[in-house]
Design an enzyme around this catalytic site. Structure first.
Site, PDB file in Angstrom:
ATOM      1  N   HIS A 120      45.800  45.317  35.293  1.00 21.37           N
ATOM      2  CA  HIS A 120      46.546  44.724  34.117  1.00 21.37           C
ATOM      3  C   HIS A 120      47.232  45.394  33.176  1.00 21.37           C
ATOM      4  O   HIS A 120      47.343  45.223  32.094  1.00 21.37           O
ATOM      5  CB  HIS A 120      46.055  43.001  33.224  1.00 21.37           C
TER       6      HIS A 120
ATOM      7  N   ASP B 290      45.073  36.413  31.777  1.00 17.12           N
ATOM      8  CA  ASP B 290      45.468  37.374  31.940  1.00 17.12           C
ATOM      9  C   ASP B 290      44.957  37.431  30.871  1.00 17.12           C
ATOM     10  O   ASP B 290      44.936  36.936  29.659  1.00 17.12           O
ATOM     11  CB  ASP B 290      46.952  37.791  31.591  1.00 17.12           C
ATOM     12  N   ASP B 291      44.646  39.480  30.192  1.00 18.20           N
ATOM     13  CA  ASP B 291      44.344  39.692  29.204  1.00 18.20           C
ATOM     14  C   ASP B 291      43.261  39.953  28.023  1.00 18.20           C
ATOM     15  O   ASP B 291      42.943  40.986  27.771  1.00 18.20           O
ATOM     16  CB  ASP B 291      44.928  39.697  27.646  1.00 18.20           C
TER      17      ASP B 291
ATOM     18  N   HIS C  58      48.779  48.399  27.997  1.00 13.64           N
ATOM     19  CA  HIS C  58      49.494  46.527  27.936  1.00 13.64           C
ATOM     20  C   HIS C  58      50.706  46.339  26.164  1.00 13.64           C
ATOM     21  O   HIS C  58      50.747  45.717  25.632  1.00 13.64           O
ATOM     22  CB  HIS C  58      48.280  45.486  27.630  1.00 13.64           C
TER      23      HIS C  58
ATOM     24  N   HIS D 252      46.217  32.960  29.445  1.00 16.74           N
ATOM     25  CA  HIS D 252      44.991  33.485  29.060  1.00 16.74           C
ATOM     26  C   HIS D 252      44.045  33.313  28.101  1.00 16.74           C
ATOM     27  O   HIS D 252      43.998  32.478  27.789  1.00 16.74           O
ATOM     28  CB  HIS D 252      46.381  33.782  27.714  1.00 16.74           C
TER      29      HIS D 252
HETATM   30 ZN   LIG Z   1      49.627  39.828  29.723  1.00 17.18          ZN
END
Ligand SMILES: [Zn+2]
Length: 255
Positions: free
Chosen positions: A126, A75-76, A130, A221
């Site tokens: 995503h 993620d991210d 965020h 991540h």
């Molecule tokens: Zn995230």
């Protein structure tokens, strides 16, 4: 599985029963408080637990799987420093994975997104910002987040992502309404090692290894210095155990 409508209607029914019985059974104020507290905590905990499927149906693992397949997710990103390291490790261990990208990061690092795509990994949405307050967004706000990121990804790879992972794993009624419009498939996880919060990389790795089983989805991540050690050790372990590391789409379609 718990469902928000079921909890809401059950609470309303109990409230009405309490109101009707009040004159006969001398129902005190505290019974109403108890009912409200149970409702409040169920909804709050359910918002953070995608496996409860309170507001929407998310895919958090593949149950009853016959093969030793596992999905590693990041993620991210895309991140200019760590995503290329992750991609090289995946290549070295012949592993496929899934990357849930933030729209803003995609716009900053289009060439990294292209690398992910060229290596045939899954790319998911995503959100665009965020932000820490994203879970308070209206349906319209969520639609903007989703569409903006879809467009950013489309600009680079010519395809819109079909997968979406909610930031922080939190789901809300407004997000559920937005997802009904966009049609994204919502993806969660069942192994969360807290790689962004735990200081010691060995602890992160241990948390993953003790939970590994076929059909799992691991949340990592690609924006933290621990990722290189954790991922390499994890891939070595999975290889030794004869696991196949696959994309989310492959895991979903596994029979
Ligand atoms: Zn995230």
């Amino acid at each position: 599985m718990l469902n928000f409508k079921y909890i809401a209607w059950t609470s309303i029914a109990i409230f009405i029963i309490l109101l009707i019985c009040e004159p006969i059974l001398y129902v005190s104020f505290w019974w109403y408080m108890l009912l409200f507290s149970v409702f409040f905590w169920l909804v709050l905990i359910g918002s953070f637990s995608m496996s409860w499927k309170l507001f929407l149906k998310g895919f958090t693992s593949k149950t009853n799987i016959q093969t030793k397949k596992i999905a590693i997710t990041f993620d991210d990103g895309p991140n200019p420093k760590y995503t290329p390291i992750v991609l090289q490790l995946l290549k070295d261990y012949e592993a496929k994975a899934s990357f849930f990208c933030i729209g803003r990061q995609v716009e900053k690092n289009p060439e990294i997104l292209k690398l992910i795509y060229d290596e045939s990994h899954d790319i998911g949405n995503h959100s665009y910002t965020h932000s820490n307050t994203i879970d308070f967004k209206s349906t319209e706000g969520w639609l903007e987040e989703l569409k903006h990121t879809d467009q950013a990804i489309f600009k680079v790879i010519g395809e819109k992502p079909t997968l979406f992972r909610p930031p922080f794993g939190v789901t809300t009624p407004h997000l559920a309404k937005a997802i009904k419009v966009t049609g994204h498939q919502v993806i969660g996880w069942n192994i969360r090692p807290f790689d962004m919060a735990i200081k010691y990389r060995e602890v992160i790795l241990k948390r993953i290894l003790k939970q590994v089983k076929p059909g799992s989805i691991v949340l990592l991540h690609d924006k933290h210095e621990h990722i290189e050690f954790v991922l390499e050790q994890l891939l070595q372990f999975l290889k030794k155990q004869n696991y196949e590391m696959v994309t989310i789409n492959e895991l979903i379609n596994e029979t």
